[in-house]
Design an enzyme around this catalytic site. Structure first.
Site, PDB file in Angstrom:
ATOM      1  N   ASP A 299       0.843  -1.205   0.000  1.00 50.81           N
ATOM      2  CA  ASP A 299       0.000   0.000   0.000  1.00 50.81           C
ATOM      3  C   ASP A 299       0.872   1.247   0.000  1.00 50.81           C
ATOM      4  O   ASP A 299       0.567   2.236  -0.681  1.00 50.81           O
ATOM      5  CB  ASP A 299      -0.898   0.038   1.240  1.00 50.81           C
ATOM      6  CG  ASP A 299      -1.695  -1.236   1.426  1.00 50.81           C
ATOM      7  OD1 ASP A 299      -1.925  -1.942   0.418  1.00 50.81           O
ATOM      8  OD2 ASP A 299      -2.072  -1.527   2.576  1.00 50.81           O
TER       9      ASP A 299
HETATM   10  C1  26A Z   1     -11.991  -6.823   1.260  1.00 47.75           C
HETATM   11  N1  26A Z   1     -10.747  -6.983   1.978  1.00 47.75           N
HETATM   12  C2  26A Z   1     -10.360  -8.317   2.282  1.00 47.75           C
HETATM   13  C3  26A Z   1      -9.970  -5.884   2.314  1.00 47.75           C
HETATM   14  C4  26A Z   1      -8.766  -5.980   3.048  1.00 47.75           C
HETATM   15  C5  26A Z   1      -8.039  -4.805   3.275  1.00 47.75           C
HETATM   16  N2  26A Z   1      -8.420  -3.612   2.818  1.00 47.75           N
HETATM   17  C6  26A Z   1      -9.572  -3.576   2.136  1.00 47.75           C
HETATM   18  N3  26A Z   1     -10.346  -4.663   1.885  1.00 47.75           N
HETATM   19  N4  26A Z   1      -8.101  -6.994   3.646  1.00 47.75           N
HETATM   20  C7  26A Z   1      -7.003  -6.469   4.212  1.00 47.75           C
HETATM   21  N5  26A Z   1      -6.964  -5.148   3.991  1.00 47.75           N
HETATM   22  C8  26A Z   1      -5.968  -4.164   4.439  1.00 47.75           C
HETATM   23  O1  26A Z   1      -4.774  -4.424   3.788  1.00 47.75           O
HETATM   24  C9  26A Z   1      -3.802  -3.676   4.506  1.00 47.75           C
HETATM   25  C10 26A Z   1      -2.436  -4.208   4.211  1.00 47.75           C
HETATM   26  O2  26A Z   1      -2.143  -4.152   2.884  1.00 47.75           O
HETATM   27  C11 26A Z   1      -5.652  -4.236   5.917  1.00 47.75           C
HETATM   28  O3  26A Z   1      -6.526  -3.430   6.643  1.00 47.75           O
HETATM   29  C12 26A Z   1      -4.204  -3.729   5.956  1.00 47.75           C
HETATM   30  O4  26A Z   1      -4.094  -2.450   6.513  1.00 47.75           O
END
Ligand code: 26A
Length: 344
Positions: A299
């Site tokens: 990210d």
């Molecule tokens: C729909 N899903 C599974 C998600 C996520 C996500 N952000 C949005 N949608 N699953 C994990 N994360 C975020 O990814 C970040 C790390 O790359 C987590 O909240 C974490 O901060």
């Protein structure tokens, strides 16, 4: 000259609060988690969040992949450059997110759903790996109605660059398509992150519908491989996958698509539509002792990269900004950036 107006970058995805702790194999096994993965929580994962909080000294940290990216881009850009859209509840977790984005100078326009809990992501750190298990809650209720509200839509029209977190394909593909069409019709760049292997695997149709609108597509090696296999490309070489992504049909032919594949500490691969050579950009090295955790590394890369695109910098500089910010982020706890601020 680059524009100086406010909120040039608009990001969309799922705001989440990360419940992050250092875990162990036993914890991963207990919930059937892989050491390095990102999944949606099912019935069997319900106990994970309380387990992390009660037994593993978990910390609450602002998360949500594209929200991390948005905070990252704002970290580099001048004040009031980035606005982020997504859905939250009206609870303690939403208040924590508001505090975090305020500190980061990120403007958020949340769709607030008082009936739903703010989404949370259980993060289990084991060594250099992170396992993400998400319960979307209110983030799952983002809708087109919110995007089309006059005050929100005017932000869309005002924006010069769009960033879409691929995780949003699980939530509201119509909102993604609206942004895609807006970007193409105004010849504004749109950046898409593949986000996780399960997106190209299980959300292939909405992902493919948006593909013609990607000006930049970003993924890591696992996401690229998942894309290749779910699309029966018959290739496993990452450079070839990058080329295939770059050369998918494109709606806005005024911009050549760029595909970017990050690969941990290996060089980042960059393919440009119509070009034969796939370029390699080495990452910014970090000694082992300085590594905190890799949650949010991708990210942060995307945030640094997007900041370069917003400011009209070269592709090489934009990639370098991404690698610079990723290196800073992995030294912090979770998807965070150091304060006082460092300058690129
Ligand atoms: C729909 N899903 C599974 C998600 C996520 C996500 N952000 C949005 N949608 N699953 C994990 N994360 C975020 O990814 C970040 C790390 O790359 C987590 O909240 C974490 O901060």
């Amino acid at each position: 000259m680059a524009s100086t107006k406010d909120y040039r970058l608009l990001c969309l995805e799922n705001p989440l609060l990360d419940i992050q702790a250092v875990g162990d194999q036993a914890l991963l096994d207990k919930y059937g988690l892989k050491a390095n993965d990102a999944i949606l929580a099912e019935e069997t994962h319900q106990g994970l969040f309380e387990d992390l909080l009660n037994n593993y000294d978990a910390k609450l940290i602002a998360g949500g992949a594209a929200q991390n990216t948005a905070r990252g881009a704002q970290y580099i850009l001048s004040p009031n450059s980035v606005v982020y859209l997504g859905g939250v509840g009206d609870d303690k977790y939403a208040a924590i997110l508001h505090d975090a984005v305020k500190q980061a100078g990120l403007r958020v326009e949340y769709r607030v759903d008082a009936k739903e809990k703010t989404g949370r992501c259980g993060v289990v750190i084991t060594g250099h790996n992170r396992s993400l298990c998400t319960e979307l809650g209110a983030a799952n209720h983002y809708d087109l109605e919110h995007l089309k509200k006059p005050d929100i839509w005017s932000l869309v029209e005002n924006a010069e660059v769009f960033y879409i977190g691929g995780y949003h394909f699980t939530v509201c593909p119509p909102a993604i398509m609206e942004l895609c069409k807006q970007a193409a019709s105004a010849n504004k760049p749109l950046i898409l992150s593949l986000s996780a292997p399960f997106i190209p695997q299980f959300f292939k149709d909405p992902l493919d519908a948006s593909a013609p609108y990607w000006d930049y597509v970003i993924g890591n090696e696992a996401e690229a491989e998942a894309y290749a296999s779910s699309h029966d490309l018959g290739i496993t070489d990452l450079k070839e996958i990058a080329k295939a992504l770059a050369n998918l049909p494109k709606a806005n032919t005024q911009r050549r698509r760029v595909a970017i594949i990050t690969h941990g500490t290996e060089p980042t691969l960059v393919a440009v539509q119509g070009e034969d050579e796939v370029k390699e950009f080495p990452v910014h090295e970090l000694s082992k002792e300085l590594l905190n955790d890799t949650n949010g590394a991708g990210d942060a890369f995307a945030g640094g990269f997007a900041s370069g695109i917003v400011e009209g910098r070269s592709l090489a500089e934009s990639i370098d900004r991404g690698q610079w910010l990723a290196r800073l982020s992995i030294q912090e706890l979770g998807p965070s950036y150091p304060f006082p601020k460092q300058t690129y």
